[in-house]
Design a protein around this motif. Structure first.
Motif, PDB file in Angstrom:
ATOM      1  N   GLU A   1      45.949 -52.085   1.479  1.00  0.00           N
ATOM      2  CA  GLU A   1      45.968 -51.734   2.917  1.00  0.00           C
ATOM      3  C   GLU A   1      47.257 -51.905   3.543  1.00  0.00           C
ATOM      4  O   GLU A   1      48.069 -53.211   3.392  1.00  0.00           O
TER       5      GLU A   1
ATOM      6  N   MET B   1      43.541 -34.732  12.210  1.00  0.00           N
ATOM      7  CA  MET B   1      43.713 -35.747  11.145  1.00  0.00           C
ATOM      8  C   MET B   1      44.401 -35.222  10.029  1.00  0.00           C
ATOM      9  O   MET B   1      45.145 -36.299   9.296  1.00  0.00           O
TER      10      MET B   1
ATOM     11  N   SER C   1      39.359 -44.149  14.226  1.00  0.00           N
ATOM     12  CA  SER C   1      40.292 -45.000  13.623  1.00  0.00           C
ATOM     13  C   SER C   1      40.551 -45.110  12.126  1.00  0.00           C
ATOM     14  O   SER C   1      39.068 -45.146  11.669  1.00  0.00           O
ATOM     15  N   VAL C   2      41.306 -45.342  11.535  1.00  0.00           N
ATOM     16  CA  VAL C   2      41.398 -45.362  10.098  1.00  0.00           C
ATOM     17  C   VAL C   2      42.316 -46.572   9.663  1.00  0.00           C
ATOM     18  O   VAL C   2      43.253 -46.789  10.413  1.00  0.00           O
ATOM     19  N   GLU C   3      41.967 -47.164   8.600  1.00  0.00           N
ATOM     20  CA  GLU C   3      43.028 -48.228   7.995  1.00  0.00           C
ATOM     21  C   GLU C   3      43.690 -47.385   6.823  1.00  0.00           C
ATOM     22  O   GLU C   3      42.846 -46.523   5.943  1.00  0.00           O
ATOM     23  N   VAL C   4      44.771 -47.402   6.326  1.00  0.00           N
ATOM     24  CA  VAL C   4      45.435 -46.664   5.447  1.00  0.00           C
ATOM     25  C   VAL C   4      45.760 -47.584   4.388  1.00  0.00           C
ATOM     26  O   VAL C   4      46.552 -48.508   4.546  1.00  0.00           O
TER      27      VAL C   4
ATOM     28  N   GLY D   1      45.017 -43.491  13.665  1.00  0.00           N
ATOM     29  CA  GLY D   1      43.761 -42.906  14.162  1.00  0.00           C
ATOM     30  C   GLY D   1      44.360 -41.555  15.116  1.00  0.00           C
ATOM     31  O   GLY D   1      45.470 -41.509  15.454  1.00  0.00           O
TER      32      GLY D   1
ATOM     33  N   PHE E   1      49.826 -44.345  14.945  1.00  0.00           N
ATOM     34  CA  PHE E   1      49.911 -45.453  13.599  1.00  0.00           C
ATOM     35  C   PHE E   1      50.860 -46.507  14.080  1.00  0.00           C
ATOM     36  O   PHE E   1      51.643 -46.453  14.732  1.00  0.00           O
TER      37      PHE E   1
ATOM     38  N   LYS F   1      47.395 -37.612   8.110  1.00  0.00           N
ATOM     39  CA  LYS F   1      47.345 -37.807   6.772  1.00  0.00           C
ATOM     40  C   LYS F   1      48.431 -37.451   5.979  1.00  0.00           C
ATOM     41  O   LYS F   1      49.412 -38.029   5.304  1.00  0.00           O
TER      42      LYS F   1
ATOM     43  N   ARG G   1      44.887 -43.303   0.950  1.00  0.00           N
ATOM     44  CA  ARG G   1      43.526 -43.038   1.281  1.00  0.00           C
ATOM     45  C   ARG G   1      43.462 -43.780   2.614  1.00  0.00           C
ATOM     46  O   ARG G   1      43.890 -44.869   3.181  1.00  0.00           O
ATOM     47  N   LEU G   2      42.491 -43.104   3.219  1.00  0.00           N
ATOM     48  CA  LEU G   2      42.169 -43.305   4.402  1.00  0.00           C
ATOM     49  C   LEU G   2      40.710 -44.237   4.587  1.00  0.00           C
ATOM     50  O   LEU G   2      39.759 -43.478   3.882  1.00  0.00           O
ATOM     51  N   ARG G   3      40.685 -45.014   5.459  1.00  0.00           N
ATOM     52  CA  ARG G   3      39.151 -45.936   5.582  1.00  0.00           C
ATOM     53  C   ARG G   3      38.840 -46.094   6.764  1.00  0.00           C
ATOM     54  O   ARG G   3      39.661 -46.359   7.590  1.00  0.00           O
TER      55      ARG G   3
END
Ligand code: DAH
Length: 346
Positions: A284, A227, A261-264, A289, A311, A231, A249-251
């Motif tokens: 966002e 990951m 999975s992430v939202e960036v 992910g 992504f 990033k 930032r990743l959420r």
């Protein structure tokens, strides 16, 4: 009056008329009138037959002299009139090279194309391939191979234009992941690709929705992808698009084809070591992910050996944020007044 007198009178009048000719046409008419076969000189010389043998050479010499004088004067006049014509033509056709030119209207890439090309350049520089996929796609690639079987609830997130049970307008560029994974020969090296293109959703168009928009898919699969790689890659994207001083930032989030999975989010303003966390406004911008093992397995890739990240970002959304465009429909109206604002030539 003698023939000599006639000739002298003729010379005087003819010279006057030649000098008075105002145009080349008039001059030519005069030449015919004086020197032509039926001209006045010929006419006068007809009288020579009545002269004595003594007189003839004298009159003949005079006639020759007159002919020469008239011919010379005609040539002179002709040169003058030709020069006048040329001068008039030059004056009329004069070009003022100091006048400002009429600028040619030059085209330019559409603002979305600019964003996409910026990403293409960046990712090519990092050794990625650029791969395109079909816009009319099979359900199999758009959904099934992306870990969204027919009854999967997440299918509802992407209202789909179906052409038949198995054919649809792709709702995302993610199917290019499945197509590329299926083809890739991992013995030749890792898979690194991006795939830009149009996608379609059964949305009602409004300021933030369009039934047709763009995505750029990214996929990296190899043996030891983390990951952290994801990033770092996305941070490089944010820097290229928004500026070096922006942060991401990743959420945690959910997508069927990635786990985790992430939202960036990207910072709206610059972030320096002195910026307090609570001062940063996050926006966002994309989903990403680690590639879900099911996606690898469905494409015939051994998920116990290979893994990677993926992504999907939206150039439309990037352009809106970057340039403060409030209505996505502007990108599709092709109003040059809007489009020329993004002139790269400045
Ligand atoms: N396909 C997703 C969408 O259209 C976007 C996306 C999210 C793509 C996460 C990805 C990803 O590759 O890992 O909403």
């Amino acid at each position: 009056m003698s023939l000599q007198d006639d000739l002298k009178a003729l010379r005087q009048q003819a010279l006057l008329r030649i000098s008075a000719a105002k145009t080349l046409k008039e001059l030519n008419e005069e030449r015919v009138k004086e020197l032509g076969k039926k001209g006045s000189l010929t006419e006068v010389l007809r009288g020579m037959k009545d002269l004595s043998a003594d007189e003839r050479p004298e009159v003949g010499a005079l006639a020759n002299e007159i002919r020469n004088a008239l011919t010379d004067r005609i040539a002179e006049r002709q040169a003058l009139l030709e020069k006048e014509v040329l001068d008039a033509q030059l004056a009329e056709e004069q070009i003022d090279v100091t006048l400002p030119g009429q600028p040619a209207i030059q085209g330019q890439p559409h603002v979305l194309q600019q964003i996409i090309e910026g990403l293409e350049d960046q990712f090519m520089g990092m050794g990625y391939q650029i791969i395109e996929g079909p816009e009319v796609e099979q359900d199999k690639y758009n959904f099934e191979m992306m870990n969204l079987p027919k009854d999967h609830p997440a299918r509802d997130m992407q209202d789909t234009f179906y052409i038949s049970d198995e054919l649809l307008m792709r709702t995302q560029t993610s199917p290019v992941q499945a197509r590329t994974l299926e083809q890739h020969d991992f013995s030749k090296g890792p898979l690194k690709m991006i795939s830009p293109g149009r996608v379609y959703r059964r949305d009602t168009d409004d300021a933030t929705h369009s039934h047709q928009f763009h995505q750029v898919e990214g996929l990296v699969v190899d043996k030891h992808i983390t990951m952290g790689d994801l990033k770092g890659t996305l941070l490089a994207v944010a820097h290229q698009l928004f500026g070096e001083d922006h942060d991401i930032r990743l959420r945690p989030s959910y997508f069927p084809f990635t786990e985790p999975s992430v939202e960036v989010d990207v910072s709206w303003g610059p972030v320096t070591p002195d910026t307090k966390p609570e001062e940063i406004e996050w926006i966002e911008v994309l989903g990403a992910g680690m590639v879900h093992p099911n996606v690898l397995e469905k494409a015939g890739v051994d998920s116990s050996v290979y893994g990677g990240f993926a992504f999907g970002l939206g150039p439309d959304r990037f352009a809106m944020l970057k340039y403060g465009v409030e209505d996505i429909r502007n990108f599709y109206l092709n109003d040059v007044r809007f489009l020329t604002q993004f002139d790269q030539k400045g």
